[in-house]
Write a protein that holds these residues in place. Structure first.
Motif, PDB file in Angstrom:
ATOM      1  N   SER A 289      73.622  84.471 -20.591  1.00 36.49           N
ATOM      2  CA  SER A 289      74.181  85.674 -19.964  1.00 36.49           C
ATOM      3  C   SER A 289      75.434  86.179 -20.674  1.00 36.49           C
ATOM      4  O   SER A 289      75.787  87.350 -20.540  1.00 36.49           O
ATOM      5  N   GLN A 290      76.076  85.314 -21.465  1.00 36.83           N
ATOM      6  CA  GLN A 290      77.289  85.709 -22.185  1.00 36.83           C
ATOM      7  C   GLN A 290      76.999  86.186 -23.604  1.00 36.83           C
ATOM      8  O   GLN A 290      77.917  86.586 -24.320  1.00 36.83           O
TER       9      GLN A 290
ATOM     10  N   GLN B 107      73.387  91.040 -22.664  1.00 36.69           N
ATOM     11  CA  GLN B 107      74.356  91.919 -22.008  1.00 36.69           C
ATOM     12  C   GLN B 107      74.065  93.397 -22.202  1.00 36.69           C
ATOM     13  O   GLN B 107      74.530  94.224 -21.410  1.00 36.69           O
ATOM     14  N   GLN B 108      73.326  93.759 -23.219  1.00 38.73           N
ATOM     15  CA  GLN B 108      73.049  95.173 -23.437  1.00 38.73           C
ATOM     16  C   GLN B 108      71.638  95.519 -22.985  1.00 38.73           C
ATOM     17  O   GLN B 108      70.780  94.643 -22.843  1.00 38.73           O
TER      18      GLN B 108
ATOM     19  N   SER C  66      67.553  95.374 -17.246  1.00 34.71           N
ATOM     20  CA  SER C  66      68.314  94.210 -17.674  1.00 34.71           C
ATOM     21  C   SER C  66      67.341  93.131 -18.118  1.00 34.71           C
ATOM     22  O   SER C  66      66.152  93.141 -17.755  1.00 34.71           O
TER      23      SER C  66
END
Length: 656
Positions: free
Chosen positions: A585-586, A591-592, A601
């Motif tokens: 998730s990081q 994230q994009q 998402s």
């Protein structure tokens, strides 16, 4: 069997093509080592339709040198020769001698000891035979038969997952596995019903009419009078589509076929020009698909791979497929091949309206913008359904397991690096197009083998201490370069940073191969080249209450590029490529949002394919009440099997 893609000068005509194709390659380091060496066994990809061990890209010499391991590559039959099945073949005595024991390598068992092999998975049986050869013979080359790691990419990776789950694979033929861009859910097995339809189509098209009612004579005719090329030519006009399906109906058939497979009755079934494992009830047993959508069983119940599994993917898996979908109109035409309800769902989630696409008329910069959006939209949903969603869902399942000793350690990685133009110049014949593919499917292969350099110099990358590598025996025996002379400066090939990354990946794969194979071995994790420890997926748990959430995934990130078409800054040739462990998730990849739909998402796209049915369809089951929910119904399975209301099920050859 199908020659080479792009080889050295005159290589394609120099390599003979023959059905006598079941050979393997072995590379052993020249350095003397009294200890038995770990063994790395490579299984190539190619959609189960193409592929071979003859490409320079799969040359294992560099990997053997850097790893100190024995490197083996196995050939297996592809296309019709590897995955064509039928009732007649299932009943044929020709399939009663599988090499499923070491004794079978030495003598054919008697008729009373023969073992049925089903029909259609000949290519997978080839891999079993190759692994048994390794068990029987690799010690002659200094290899340790008790420490074998299989690694493969795409179809090769999918095949390894089949080997992990099949009840027919002998115990202990491999101990660790590295799955690069593929799990069973990437390509679930074709039903015998669909495979039989392909056989019937070939019989109608290629066999003389007077053999119409004689199945034995038809089989003999196809075996002795029809070549693999004839079969491929016969099936080539059929419409192919991605997301891939076990059948590829034409547009007219699409309107005619009923919504549920069980409603076909006497209707002719659509046939395919695509190949892959067959749900034959033997190698791929009745509850195989159910097991494929769950984590690996405990170590005690796993026949192979007990000492560690790595699973990974590239950031832009879909860009090399459907690259001809390069306009808004072609994207609309592509959607015509899907069920209308699925097409509507795709439009909502991936941000396009099929009806609008068909009427769009634009020019200049606006047309270029829309066409690029169409290309990346198709690439995203293609990559999602076949690779990204199945692989991340599989990682999430293993991330949700408790950290107990009975579970096999499963490690995850993401290759999110975009190759330099220099590397693409050496790797492909269309570098301008592949640059748009970003971190594309198959990109891991040259890094793991360390084999992409300047064709004008040596055809390989310069890595580590070797001063020259990859001479062509027909042109240069290596004697032209004086000792100590530096090779010419390469104008194509890996940059300095890419060579270092290649070495890092080779050494990481080596560390996996060197994990202990004892019951309690490898518990401390994998020691990476930078001194850090690569922890299994289940070592990290996020706060998410949903065990299927990709927020639980903590993996090894190789590069930090987001998914295309998001731009990245130009990287200096000597700037190190970042390799680090992170929560998915990081990572910029998660994230994009590469598409503009309502729910685009990464988590929502995984759920879209792997956990939710097509809108307007009910996930009903005809199974007993007790096991009704054993197999989840989702868009991926509905699209692949053509069932819109009932889960897929095993169909015996007699009922196909």
């Amino acid at each position: 069997m199908e020659g080479m893609y792009k080889g050295r000068k005159n290589a394609k005509t120099a390599i003979p093509r023959s059905e006598n194709c079941l050979y393997l390659n072995v590379w052993a380091p020249e350095t003397v080592d009294d200890a038995k060496r770990p063994v790395l066994v490579w299984i190539y990809g190619g959609a189960f339709s193409v592929g071979n061990c003859s490409r320079p890209l799969h040359d294992g010499a560099r990997l053997a040198h850097e790893s100190g391991c024995i490197v083996v590559s196995l050939t297996y039959r592809v296309g019709a020769m590897g995955f064509l099945g039928s009732r007649t073949l299932a009943n044929s005595a020709a399939g009663e001698w599988p090499l499923v024991t070491l004794e079978a390598l030495r003598s054919k068992p008697s008729a009373s000891d023969s073992i049925g092999v089903g029909a259609g998975n000949w290519g997978l049986w080839d891999l079993v035979s190759g692994l048994l050869w390794v068990q029987n013979s690799i010690s002659v080359f200094g290899g340790d038969a008790n420490n074998v790691t299989v690694f493969g990419e795409s179809a090769g990776s999918i095949a390894i997952h089949y080997l992990l789950l099949s009840p027919c694979v002998p115990e202990g033929v491999f101990h660790k596995a590295i799955l690069e861009s593929g799990v069973v859910a990437t390509l679930v097995p074709r039903t015998t019903q669909a495979v039989q339809a392909t056989w019937d189509f070939l019989v109608r098209s290629l066999c003389p009419h007077h053999l119409q009612d004689d199945e034995a004579a038809q089989l003999e005719y196809l075996r002795t009078r029809v070549s693999a090329d004839d079969i491929a030519t016969c099936l080539r006009p059929l419409v192919g589509k991605r997301p891939r399906s076990e059948y590829t109906p034409t547009l007219s058939e699409l309107q005619r076929l009923p919504q549920a497979r069980e409603d076909l009755q006497t209707e002719a079934f659509g046939v395919t020009d695509q190949w892959g494992p067959v749900w034959d009830g033997v190698f791929v047993d009745a509850d195989f698909v159910e097991r494929a959508f769950t984590p690996l069983p405990p170590r005690s119940k796993l026949r192979n791979g007990r000492s560690g599994i790595a699973v990974g993917m590239c950031a832009d898996e879909g860009t090399m497929f459907n690259f001809l979908i390069a306009t808004a109109q072609s994207l609309a035409a592509h959607q015509d091949l899907f069920h209308p309800a699925l097409s509507s769902d795709l439009g909502r989630v991936y941000g396009f309206d099929t009806r609008e696409l068909k009427t769009i008329k634009a020019s200049g910069s606006e047309k270029a913008r829309r066409d690029q959006q169409a290309f990346y939209t198709c690439a995203t949903y293609t990559g999602d359904t076949q690779f990204t969603a199945p692989i991340l869902d599989y990682m999430a399942m293993h991330s949700g397991l408790s950290a107990q000793a009975e579970h096999v350690d499963v490690y995850g990685y993401l290759l999110a690096y975009r190759p330099s133009s220099r590397m693409l110049e050496a790797l492909t014949v269309v570098p301008e197009m592949t640059e748009e593919w970003a971190a594309f499917h198959t990109l891991d292969i040259p890094f793991v083998f360390g084999l992409v350099g300047s064709p004008d110099v040596d055809g390989h990358a310069f890595v580590s201490e070797m001063s020259e590598y990859g001479v062509d025996p027909d042109e240069d025996d290596g004697s032209k370069m004086a000792p100590g002379t530096a090779p010419p400066t390469a104008s194509k090939g890996m940059t300095k940073a890419e060579r270092e990354l290649s070495l890092y990946m080779m050494r990481t794969w080596t560390t996996l191969a060197r994990l202990p194979t004892t019951e309690d071995g490898g518990r401390e994790g994998v020691k990476l080249p930078d001194g850090s420890t690569w922890l299994p997926l289940r070592s990290y748990r996020a706060d998410s209450e949903d065990p299927a959430s990709i927020d639980n995934i903590h993996l090894l990130a190789i590069g930090d590029a987001p998914q295309a078409p998001v731009k990245v800054r130009a990287r200096p040739a000597d700037e190190p490529i970042r390799v680090y462990q992170t929560a998915l998730s990081q990572h910029p990849f998660a994230q994009q949002r590469p598409v503009a739909g309502e729910a685009s998402s990464l988590q929502e796209r995984v759920d879209f394919w792997m956990h939710k049915p097509i809108t307007g369809t009910a996930a009903k089951s005809d199974a007993s009440e007790g096991d009704k929910d054993q197999l989840r119904m989702c868009r991926y399975l509905q699209n692949y099997y053509g069932f819109l209301s009932t889960p897929p099920r095993f169909i015996s050859w007699s009922a196909a």
